[in-house]
Design a protein around this motif. Structure first.
Motif, PDB file in Angstrom:
ATOM      1  N   GLN A 434      14.560 -28.350  -8.943  1.00 13.99           N
ATOM      2  CA  GLN A 434      13.654 -29.047  -8.030  1.00 13.99           C
ATOM      3  C   GLN A 434      13.400 -30.495  -8.466  1.00 13.99           C
ATOM      4  O   GLN A 434      12.630 -31.201  -7.814  1.00 13.99           O
ATOM      5  CB  GLN A 434      12.301 -28.328  -7.957  1.00 13.99           C
ATOM      6  N   GLY A 435      13.985 -30.887  -9.593  1.00 14.39           N
ATOM      7  CA  GLY A 435      13.739 -32.220 -10.112  1.00 14.39           C
ATOM      8  C   GLY A 435      12.376 -32.370 -10.751  1.00 14.39           C
ATOM      9  O   GLY A 435      11.829 -33.482 -10.808  1.00 14.39           O
ATOM     10  N   ARG A 436      11.846 -31.277 -11.285  1.00 12.37           N
ATOM     11  CA  ARG A 436      10.504 -31.295 -11.863  1.00 12.37           C
ATOM     12  C   ARG A 436      10.572 -31.113 -13.376  1.00 12.37           C
ATOM     13  O   ARG A 436      11.545 -30.574 -13.915  1.00 12.37           O
ATOM     14  CB  ARG A 436       9.629 -30.192 -11.243  1.00 12.37           C
ATOM     15  N   VAL A 437       9.515 -31.528 -14.046  1.00 11.92           N
ATOM     16  CA  VAL A 437       9.408 -31.467 -15.498  1.00 11.92           C
ATOM     17  C   VAL A 437       8.456 -30.342 -15.881  1.00 11.92           C
ATOM     18  O   VAL A 437       7.395 -30.179 -15.262  1.00 11.92           O
ATOM     19  CB  VAL A 437       8.880 -32.805 -16.055  1.00 11.92           C
ATOM     20  N   VAL A 438       8.808 -29.569 -16.901  1.00 10.76           N
ATOM     21  CA  VAL A 438       7.931 -28.520 -17.425  1.00 10.76           C
ATOM     22  C   VAL A 438       7.090 -29.102 -18.553  1.00 10.76           C
ATOM     23  O   VAL A 438       7.619 -29.743 -19.465  1.00 10.76           O
ATOM     24  CB  VAL A 438       8.745 -27.313 -17.943  1.00 10.76           C
ATOM     25  N   ARG A 439       5.791 -28.885 -18.489  1.00 12.09           N
ATOM     26  CA  ARG A 439       4.882 -29.410 -19.502  1.00 12.09           C
ATOM     27  C   ARG A 439       3.982 -28.302 -20.032  1.00 12.09           C
ATOM     28  O   ARG A 439       3.683 -27.338 -19.326  1.00 12.09           O
ATOM     29  CB  ARG A 439       3.987 -30.509 -18.926  1.00 12.09           C
ATOM     30  N   PRO A 440       3.518 -28.446 -21.275  1.00 11.40           N
ATOM     31  CA  PRO A 440       2.460 -27.556 -21.758  1.00 11.40           C
ATOM     32  C   PRO A 440       1.178 -27.812 -20.970  1.00 11.40           C
ATOM     33  O   PRO A 440       0.981 -28.897 -20.409  1.00 11.40           O
ATOM     34  CB  PRO A 440       2.284 -27.961 -23.228  1.00 11.40           C
ATOM     35  N   GLU A 441       0.309 -26.829 -20.934  1.00 11.17           N
ATOM     36  CA  GLU A 441      -0.964 -27.002 -20.241  1.00 11.17           C
ATOM     37  C   GLU A 441      -1.750 -28.156 -20.867  1.00 11.17           C
ATOM     38  O   GLU A 441      -1.719 -28.360 -22.083  1.00 11.17           O
ATOM     39  CB  GLU A 441      -1.775 -25.713 -20.323  1.00 11.17           C
ATOM     40  N   PRO A 442      -2.464 -28.939 -20.055  1.00 13.81           N
ATOM     41  CA  PRO A 442      -3.194 -30.088 -20.597  1.00 13.81           C
ATOM     42  C   PRO A 442      -4.461 -29.704 -21.337  1.00 13.81           C
ATOM     43  O   PRO A 442      -5.001 -30.515 -22.082  1.00 13.81           O
ATOM     44  CB  PRO A 442      -3.514 -30.913 -19.353  1.00 13.81           C
ATOM     45  N   THR A 443      -4.954 -28.475 -21.136  1.00 14.07           N
ATOM     46  CA  THR A 443      -6.231 -28.086 -21.743  1.00 14.07           C
ATOM     47  C   THR A 443      -6.108 -26.744 -22.466  1.00 14.07           C
ATOM     48  O   THR A 443      -6.746 -25.757 -22.083  1.00 14.07           O
ATOM     49  CB  THR A 443      -7.326 -27.988 -20.667  1.00 14.07           C
ATOM     50  N   PRO A 444      -5.311 -26.670 -23.533  1.00  9.58           N
ATOM     51  CA  PRO A 444      -5.176 -25.387 -24.230  1.00  9.58           C
ATOM     52  C   PRO A 444      -6.483 -24.919 -24.856  1.00  9.58           C
ATOM     53  O   PRO A 444      -6.651 -23.735 -25.145  1.00  9.58           O
ATOM     54  CB  PRO A 444      -4.118 -25.689 -25.297  1.00  9.58           C
TER      55      PRO A 444
END
Length: 550
Positions: A434-444
């Motif tokens: 989909q042309g998207r980036v996977v990121r860790p959650e911003p508020t662990p």
């Protein structure tokens, strides 16, 4: 990621996984299903979908009807339902009492505005009289980390005063004794009550603080007042702490000051290794009168049987319940409609089921599980985990949905509990398509990994993925996404204003459902048995259940 707080978004490292072909694109995800079901289930007619109410009957009947119309089969031996035995305890707010005595003066705290208390014990009334208060820091006993807040203290007949979250939640990174900024299970309120019970405490009171709790006092008040559900148990939960509750930060500060202590100084001390519990030298009394009702709620289970390996399963979960009637808004509205949380996720579950059914059977069976009583502590999913309709050892993995993206398309997708499972490799492939980036959650530090139904299936070992649309919006970027997240948490989360809005932008939700479709289909058409990563806390359970898997 509307449920998450705003924070700088870190880039995820690139996966070194093999690159099998990505599953074909989903048949069209039905916008009509998403809009229509969300609007219907979150309407006032469903009265907030509380388990054991007419709203439950309306919800589970509607879901069974929609699964049948999509062409799925009943998942529980010919039934759409799995009964979940629950007990409802409703503390009378007029008589629920908590007071403390210091220097000969007794201070009575107001229910709702200063504190909320109750008991998990299934008894008509309970009281704790003149029990000494003990500040136990974060209330953690973690021998594997060399930490014990209860060392050297006998809690019998005493009430524990406990901080929320865990000692290093303010760390700027996820490195630390308690995983730095990322909350461990030791930071969850559920753990703190469990540990207080193991220590023999007569009571356990958590000091509320908005930042480490990740929600305001309004959420505590609305979630903890009114009828409280728990799993039915043969011992009526008599092994639990007699009194459990929360106090506002302001009321806690005043109580500690009356004991000659300062909350900030105690908190700073509690973050240091070797912290020793502090008897406060003052006493407290608490009592509640209960109305008790026993009931069966229902999980809804649908299945699309596999074409070649029907005894292997890929599971999709979402919780259908919400809080029912709750603390009224200023305008008098007392229905917590739960539109985003989680009528959207439940509608997404049905939309996914429709898409898979339209595509025809996969090689493995696809299971769609709408669970009850998530808001009461993951009760429906926990019951399924303990009483699985389909063997957990034969469940290849699963995807959980708890709130869909209704603020527009995002360039990123966020993994809650990033780095725990090999299912993230499937997500990375689907997101890249989909042309998207996977990121860790911003508020662990908010501990969202422990707050939805994937956790109840992860504990017995099933690899589960909980991913959400990110905050880097195509229209407006990270600033717009973060602002929407702040607005939702402050004004709608677990409150009467989480209502359906016909102006919602479903573009992001459809993109995310297409991701979940691709992941589920790829896993269901493969012979893979993904696992938890070696350092994940659930790896041992999975290895024990599937010792012969690759």
């Amino acid at each position: 990621m509307l449920a998450g707080a705003c924070a700088p978004m870190a880039e995820a490292p690139q996966s070194a996984a093999a690159e099998p072909a990505v599953a074909p694109a989903a048949p069209q995800i039905s916008l009509e299903t998403l809009r229509g079901l969300t609007e219907t289930m979150s309407s006032d007619a469903f009265e907030g979908r509380a388990p054991g109410t007419p709203g439950e009957e309306m919800t589970v009947s509607l879901l069974a009807e929609r699964f049948a119309a999509a062409g799925l089969q009943p998942g529980n031996n010919g039934s759409w339902f799995q009964e979940v035995p629950l007990v409802e305890i409703n503390a009378n707010p007029e008589t629920a009492a908590l007071s403390y005595t210091a220097n000969g003066e007794t201070v009575t705290l107001a229910y709702g505005s200063h504190m909320v208390i109750g008991t998990p014990r299934v008894v008509p009334e309970i009281a704790v009289e003149d029990a000494e208060l003990v500040f136990v820091g974060y209330g953690i006993n973690a021998p594997e980390r060399g930490w014990n807040d209860y060392a050297g203290i006998d809690m019998a007949g005493r009430i524990a005063v406990i901080l929320v979250n865990d000692p290093d939640f303010e760390s700027p990174t996820n490195e630390g004794l308690f995983d730095g900024r990322a909350m461990t299970y030791y930071g969850r309120w559920t753990y703190k009550y469990e540990e207080a019970a193991r220590q023999g405490a007569a009571g356990a009171i958590i000091v509320h603080d908005t930042e480490p709790a990740s929600y305001g006092w309004n959420v505590v008040e609305s979630s903890w007042s009114g009828p409280q559900l728990n799993m039915a148990a043969e011992n009526d939960h008599m092994d639990r702490v007699p009194i459990e509750g929360w106090m506002t930060n302001e009321a806690s500060r005043a109580m500690l000051a009356a004991a000659g202590q300062d909350l900030d100084a105690l908190t700073a001390a509690a973050r240091q290794p070797g912290f020793t519990a502090v008897p406060l030298g003052i006493t407290a009394s608490a009592s509640v009168d209960n109305t008790i009702r026993r009931e069966n709620s229902r999980n809804v289970i649908a299945i699309l049987p596999g074409s070649t390996r029907p005894d292997e399963y890929v599971i999709h979960t979402a919780h259908w319940d919400h809080l029912g009637r709750c603390t009224p808004a200023p305008d008098g509205d007392d229905i917590c409609n739960g539109a985003l949380d989680n009528a959207t996720g439940t509608a997404g579950l049905v939309a996914l089921a429709e898409a898979h059914a339209a595509a025809g059977p996969a090689e493995r069976s696809l299971v769609f599980l709408a669970v009850t009583a998530e808001e009461s502590g993951l009760l429906g999913s926990t019951y399924y985990g303990a009483n699985p309709v389909f063997p957990l050892a034969q469940t290849a993995g699963g995807i959980n949905m708890d709130g869909l993206n209704i603020i527009g398309a995002s360039r990123d997708v966020v993994v809650v509990g990033y780095g725990k499972s090999e299912l993230e490799e499937y997500l990375a492939r689907a997101a890249a398509a989909q042309g998207r980036v996977v990121r860790p959650e911003p508020t662990p530090e908010a501990g969202y990994f422990f707050r939805s139904d994937h956790f109840a299936l992860a504990r017995p070992g099933v690899p589960m993925l909980y991913a959400e649309g990110g905050e880097d919006l195509v229209e407006g970027g990270p600033e717009a996404g973060a602002a929407a997240a702040r607005d939702y948490r402050a004004n709608r989360y677990h409150g009467p204003k989480d209502e359906y809005d016909p102006n919602w932008d479903w573009t992001g939700a459809i993109m995310d459902l297409e991701l979940y479709y691709a992941i589920g289909r790829e896993l269901a058409d493969s012979t893979d048995w993904p696992n938890w990563n070696p350092d994940a806390e659930f790896r041992a359970a999975r290895d024990a259940s599937r010792p012969a898997s690759d």
